[in-house]
Design a protein around this motif. Structure first.
Motif, PDB file in Angstrom:
ATOM      1  N   SER A 178     -15.576 -40.946  15.094  1.00  0.00           N
ATOM      2  CA  SER A 178     -15.792 -40.414  13.747  1.00  0.00           C
ATOM      3  C   SER A 178     -15.024 -41.160  12.660  1.00  0.00           C
ATOM      4  O   SER A 178     -15.081 -40.772  11.498  1.00  0.00           O
ATOM      5  CB  SER A 178     -15.414 -38.924  13.719  1.00  0.00           C
ATOM      6  OG  SER A 178     -14.006 -38.789  13.801  1.00  0.00           O
ATOM      7  N   HIS A 179     -14.289 -42.211  13.018  1.00  0.00           N
ATOM      8  CA  HIS A 179     -13.488 -42.905  12.010  1.00  0.00           C
ATOM      9  C   HIS A 179     -14.271 -44.080  11.405  1.00  0.00           C
ATOM     10  O   HIS A 179     -14.645 -45.016  12.105  1.00  0.00           O
ATOM     11  CB  HIS A 179     -12.168 -43.392  12.608  1.00  0.00           C
ATOM     12  CG  HIS A 179     -11.115 -43.617  11.567  1.00  0.00           C
ATOM     13  ND1 HIS A 179     -11.122 -44.720  10.746  1.00  0.00           N
ATOM     14  CD2 HIS A 179     -10.052 -42.869  11.193  1.00  0.00           C
ATOM     15  CE1 HIS A 179     -10.096 -44.649   9.904  1.00  0.00           C
ATOM     16  NE2 HIS A 179      -9.428 -43.531  10.163  1.00  0.00           N
ATOM     17  N   TYR A 199     -20.506 -46.848  11.270  1.00  0.00           N
ATOM     18  CA  TYR A 199     -20.503 -45.398  11.534  1.00  0.00           C
ATOM     19  C   TYR A 199     -21.685 -44.733  10.832  1.00  0.00           C
ATOM     20  O   TYR A 199     -22.458 -43.982  11.443  1.00  0.00           O
ATOM     21  CB  TYR A 199     -19.179 -44.786  11.042  1.00  0.00           C
ATOM     22  CG  TYR A 199     -19.183 -43.274  10.959  1.00  0.00           C
ATOM     23  CD1 TYR A 199     -19.009 -42.494  12.094  1.00  0.00           C
ATOM     24  CD2 TYR A 199     -19.364 -42.613   9.732  1.00  0.00           C
ATOM     25  CE1 TYR A 199     -19.000 -41.094  12.018  1.00  0.00           C
ATOM     26  CE2 TYR A 199     -19.363 -41.230   9.653  1.00  0.00           C
ATOM     27  CZ  TYR A 199     -19.184 -40.478  10.796  1.00  0.00           C
ATOM     28  OH  TYR A 199     -19.194 -39.107  10.719  1.00  0.00           O
ATOM     29  N   PHE A 223     -20.068 -32.790   3.945  1.00  0.00           N
ATOM     30  CA  PHE A 223     -19.133 -33.627   3.199  1.00  0.00           C
ATOM     31  C   PHE A 223     -17.749 -33.467   3.844  1.00  0.00           C
ATOM     32  O   PHE A 223     -17.556 -32.591   4.688  1.00  0.00           O
ATOM     33  CB  PHE A 223     -19.155 -33.237   1.712  1.00  0.00           C
ATOM     34  CG  PHE A 223     -20.366 -33.805   0.992  1.00  0.00           C
ATOM     35  CD1 PHE A 223     -21.652 -33.456   1.375  1.00  0.00           C
ATOM     36  CD2 PHE A 223     -20.229 -34.720  -0.041  1.00  0.00           C
ATOM     37  CE1 PHE A 223     -22.784 -33.996   0.755  1.00  0.00           C
ATOM     38  CE2 PHE A 223     -21.335 -35.271  -0.684  1.00  0.00           C
ATOM     39  CZ  PHE A 223     -22.613 -34.913  -0.289  1.00  0.00           C
ATOM     40  N   ASN A 277      -5.055 -40.049  11.416  1.00  0.00           N
ATOM     41  CA  ASN A 277      -5.360 -41.295  10.700  1.00  0.00           C
ATOM     42  C   ASN A 277      -6.493 -41.159   9.671  1.00  0.00           C
ATOM     43  O   ASN A 277      -7.030 -42.152   9.203  1.00  0.00           O
ATOM     44  CB  ASN A 277      -5.621 -42.450  11.675  1.00  0.00           C
ATOM     45  CG  ASN A 277      -6.772 -42.152  12.617  1.00  0.00           C
ATOM     46  OD1 ASN A 277      -7.315 -41.044  12.607  1.00  0.00           O
ATOM     47  ND2 ASN A 277      -7.144 -43.126  13.426  1.00  0.00           N
ATOM     48  N   PHE A 278      -6.854 -39.934   9.320  1.00  0.00           N
ATOM     49  CA  PHE A 278      -7.730 -39.728   8.157  1.00  0.00           C
ATOM     50  C   PHE A 278      -6.817 -39.528   6.940  1.00  0.00           C
ATOM     51  O   PHE A 278      -5.692 -39.044   7.076  1.00  0.00           O
ATOM     52  CB  PHE A 278      -8.651 -38.527   8.372  1.00  0.00           C
ATOM     53  CG  PHE A 278      -9.625 -38.755   9.498  1.00  0.00           C
ATOM     54  CD1 PHE A 278     -10.815 -39.436   9.282  1.00  0.00           C
ATOM     55  CD2 PHE A 278      -9.329 -38.342  10.780  1.00  0.00           C
ATOM     56  CE1 PHE A 278     -11.699 -39.686  10.324  1.00  0.00           C
ATOM     57  CE2 PHE A 278     -10.203 -38.586  11.836  1.00  0.00           C
ATOM     58  CZ  PHE A 278     -11.392 -39.259  11.610  1.00  0.00           C
ATOM     59  N   LYS A 285      -2.922 -38.047   6.756  1.00  0.00           N
ATOM     60  CA  LYS A 285      -1.896 -39.086   6.651  1.00  0.00           C
ATOM     61  C   LYS A 285      -0.981 -38.783   5.458  1.00  0.00           C
ATOM     62  O   LYS A 285       0.243 -38.871   5.544  1.00  0.00           O
ATOM     63  CB  LYS A 285      -2.585 -40.445   6.470  1.00  0.00           C
ATOM     64  CG  LYS A 285      -1.650 -41.620   6.453  1.00  0.00           C
ATOM     65  CD  LYS A 285      -2.454 -42.915   6.480  1.00  0.00           C
ATOM     66  CE  LYS A 285      -1.584 -44.112   6.204  1.00  0.00           C
ATOM     67  NZ  LYS A 285      -2.371 -45.356   6.167  1.00  0.00           N
ATOM     68  N   GLU A 312       2.126 -46.088   3.298  1.00  0.00           N
ATOM     69  CA  GLU A 312       1.146 -47.056   2.785  1.00  0.00           C
ATOM     70  C   GLU A 312      -0.264 -46.501   2.849  1.00  0.00           C
ATOM     71  O   GLU A 312      -0.639 -45.841   3.824  1.00  0.00           O
ATOM     72  CB  GLU A 312       1.203 -48.333   3.632  1.00  0.00           C
ATOM     73  CG  GLU A 312       2.529 -49.052   3.532  1.00  0.00           C
ATOM     74  CD  GLU A 312       2.558 -50.320   4.372  1.00  0.00           C
ATOM     75  OE1 GLU A 312       3.345 -51.216   4.033  1.00  0.00           O
ATOM     76  OE2 GLU A 312       1.813 -50.411   5.380  1.00  0.00           O
ATOM     77  N   ASN A 314      -7.401 -47.813  -0.461  1.00  0.00           N
ATOM     78  CA  ASN A 314      -8.052 -47.570  -1.748  1.00  0.00           C
ATOM     79  C   ASN A 314      -7.716 -46.183  -2.310  1.00  0.00           C
ATOM     80  O   ASN A 314      -8.108 -45.167  -1.747  1.00  0.00           O
ATOM     81  CB  ASN A 314      -9.573 -47.710  -1.541  1.00  0.00           C
ATOM     82  CG  ASN A 314     -10.351 -47.523  -2.809  1.00  0.00           C
ATOM     83  OD1 ASN A 314      -9.776 -47.420  -3.894  1.00  0.00           O
ATOM     84  ND2 ASN A 314     -11.667 -47.486  -2.673  1.00  0.00           N
ATOM     85  N   VAL A 325      -8.398 -40.099  -3.978  1.00  0.00           N
ATOM     86  CA  VAL A 325      -7.276 -40.148  -3.022  1.00  0.00           C
ATOM     87  C   VAL A 325      -5.962 -40.022  -3.818  1.00  0.00           C
ATOM     88  O   VAL A 325      -5.041 -39.307  -3.427  1.00  0.00           O
ATOM     89  CB  VAL A 325      -7.320 -41.476  -2.229  1.00  0.00           C
ATOM     90  CG1 VAL A 325      -6.062 -41.664  -1.394  1.00  0.00           C
ATOM     91  CG2 VAL A 325      -8.575 -41.525  -1.355  1.00  0.00           C
ATOM     92  N   GLU A 374     -17.018 -50.080   0.913  1.00  0.00           N
ATOM     93  CA  GLU A 374     -16.413 -48.757   0.652  1.00  0.00           C
ATOM     94  C   GLU A 374     -17.476 -47.792   0.123  1.00  0.00           C
ATOM     95  O   GLU A 374     -18.504 -48.200  -0.436  1.00  0.00           O
ATOM     96  CB  GLU A 374     -15.275 -48.944  -0.373  1.00  0.00           C
ATOM     97  CG  GLU A 374     -14.558 -47.692  -0.845  1.00  0.00           C
ATOM     98  CD  GLU A 374     -13.824 -46.910   0.250  1.00  0.00           C
ATOM     99  OE1 GLU A 374     -14.512 -46.221   1.037  1.00  0.00           O
ATOM    100  OE2 GLU A 374     -12.578 -46.952   0.292  1.00  0.00           O
ATOM    101  N   VAL A 375     -17.228 -46.534   0.324  1.00  0.00           N
ATOM    102  CA  VAL A 375     -18.027 -45.462  -0.301  1.00  0.00           C
ATOM    103  C   VAL A 375     -17.179 -44.939  -1.458  1.00  0.00           C
ATOM    104  O   VAL A 375     -16.120 -44.348  -1.237  1.00  0.00           O
ATOM    105  CB  VAL A 375     -18.329 -44.354   0.730  1.00  0.00           C
ATOM    106  CG1 VAL A 375     -18.984 -43.158   0.064  1.00  0.00           C
ATOM    107  CG2 VAL A 375     -19.188 -44.905   1.855  1.00  0.00           C
TER     108      VAL A 375
END
Ligand code: NDP
Ligand code: GDR
Length: 377
Positions: free
Chosen positions: A117-118, A184, A212, A222-223, A227, A244, A247, A286, A333-334
């Motif tokens: 799923s990543h 994916y 969504f 790691n999502f 994180k 760190e 985007n 983000v 990227e999305v």
């Protein structure tokens, strides 16, 4: 069209071919969840056990325990009600395991949540992602047919807002064209269409939930949301100085996983199968998520610099808390996701209960507790 047993009013899902119907009549509702050890699988198992389902889950072999998210369901006898939850070894890349499990369990509902799923990892594991997310979906649909259960079982497919990919229109609804932007998303696009094809070809009750982003304290580490909440919790407890990210400007429509699993179930309780967008309708970057997480611990972040030189600085102390590392950038990227779930509201009476700030609060509180107990988590 073939005879259409999903027009039946019997919402127990007990109509249909003999074997499956008989088993269900005697045993009540029986769910099979692929990906039960994942974030959504664990919330869905909890939800269905509360609804008195017999819940079966497929787990894959791993060198360490991979059942952490569902351990509490075993530990609490009230939750799994005297063995109403059972796990079976299987894998989305192994058709024979899927046939064996479906034939043995005779589920009335199947929730296909298993996936690589990543999104970023899918650029490195592109072929494997297609094997699991695309062909895996085909395998389980064929396994249902092999077991002669295509008329009795109701099937949920974990489709995704990643299908929209490059922004064509905002907000995105069931009519918005797809433009996948990762291996994916391309694999999930195959999954989406094979579900519709089998629904039309074999008159199956099969639905795509176009969900969504949804998060929770059980979100994989790691999502980006998890994180951030883990790192900010560690900063609060002086276990980390900075972290760190990639985007900061991509925008997502973030909801809470507990709300979203309810929508999955609702989709399988209708007379006629259909596909639904599930979203909050709000979008945040983000960067905003980072700011909200710091605000939760009473700190304020300001941003300085541009591009990969940009840093997030804690006001008053001037300590750098966030740095950019290009290794987290994606080849494509999305940029912006924002869903329009009005069809789900209209037809399923589904609305999200948890707001963006409540989601951040829930995740922050859980990670602060976790890091207090186990600083090396
Ligand atoms: P997770 O990554 O948390 O869980 C994925 C699950 O799939 C895990 O149980 C994992 O097992 C299992 N799995 C992976 N590969 C295989 C395989 N080869 N065979 C069998 N099982 C496998 O995902 P989520 O719970 O967040 O998401 C659930 C589903 O919903 C996924 O299909 C995802 O793509 C989709 N989705 C998720 C959204 C979100 O925001 N969370 C939004 C839209 C769609 P293990 O524990 O052993 O790794
Ligand atoms: P996403 O979730 O790709 O939307 O897929 P993720 O949390 O990985 O990324 C969201 C956005 O944050 C940006 N980002 C980072 N992402 C990660 N993982 N790590 C970082 O350090 C980082 N820095 C910035 C990303 O570039 C991206 O724009 C999730 C998954 O659950 C899919 O399975 C699901 O289908 C979709 O949500 C809907």
């Amino acid at each position: 069209r073939l005879s259409n047993n999903h027009n039946s009013k019997d919402l127990n899902g007990t109509t249909g071919t003999a074997g499956a119907g008989d088993a269900a009549n005697a045993r009540g509702k029986i769910a099979l969840i692929t990906g039960i050890t994942g974030q959504d699988g664990s919330y869905l198992a909890e939800f269905l056990l509360k609804k008195n389902y017999e819940v079966h889950g497929i787990i894959r072999r791993a060198s360490t325990f991979n059942t952490t998210r569902i351990e509490h369901l075993y530990a609490d006898p009230k939750a799994h009600k005297g063995g109403r939850m059972k796990l079976h070894y299987g894998d989305m890349t192994d058709s024979s395991s899927l046939v064996k499990i479906i034939n043995m369990v005779k589920p009335t509902e199947i929730y296909n949540l298993a996936a690589q799923s990543h999104v970023k990892v899918s650029f490195d594991l592109s072929e494997y992602t297609a094997e699991v997310d695309a062909v895996g979906t085909l395998r389980i649909l064929d396994a249902i047919r092999t077991c002669g259960m295509e008329k009795s079982v109701r099937f949920y497919q974990a489709s995704t807002s990643e299908l929209y990919g490059k922004v064509v229109e905002t907000p995105q609804n069931e009519q918005t064209p797809f433009y996948p932007r990762s291996p994916y998303a391309c694999a999930k696009m195959y999954g989406f269409w094979i579900v519709i094809n089998y629904r039309e070809a074999y008159d199956m009750y099969a639905c795509n939930g176009i969900l969504f982003n949804h998060e929770s304290p059980r979100r994989g580490e790691n999502f980006v949301t998890r994180k951030i909440t883990r790192s900010v919790a560690k900063i609060l407890l002086n276990q980390m100085e900075y972290f760190e990210l990639g985007n900061l400007d991509s925008k997502r429509d973030w909801g809470h996983a507990s709300d979203y699993v309810e929508a999955m179930w609702m989709m399988l309780q209708r007379d006629v199968p259909a596909d639904y967008v599930i979203a909050t309708g709000e979008t945040h970057s983000v960067r905003e998520f980072v700011e909200a997480a710091f605000k939760h611990i009473g700190r304020e972040i300001t941003w300085r610099g541009k591009g990969v030189e940009e840093v997030g600085i804690e006001r008053n102390t001037e300590i750098v808390r966030v740095r950019i590392n290009p290794k987290y950038f994606r080849p494509t990227e999305v940029d912006l996701l924002q869903g329009d779930a009005s069809k789900a509201k209209r037809e399923l009476n589904w609305t999200p209960k948890v707001s963006f700030l409540e989601l951040v609060t829930d995740m922050m509180n859980a990670d602060i507790e976790l890091m207090k107990k186990n600083p090396i988590a």
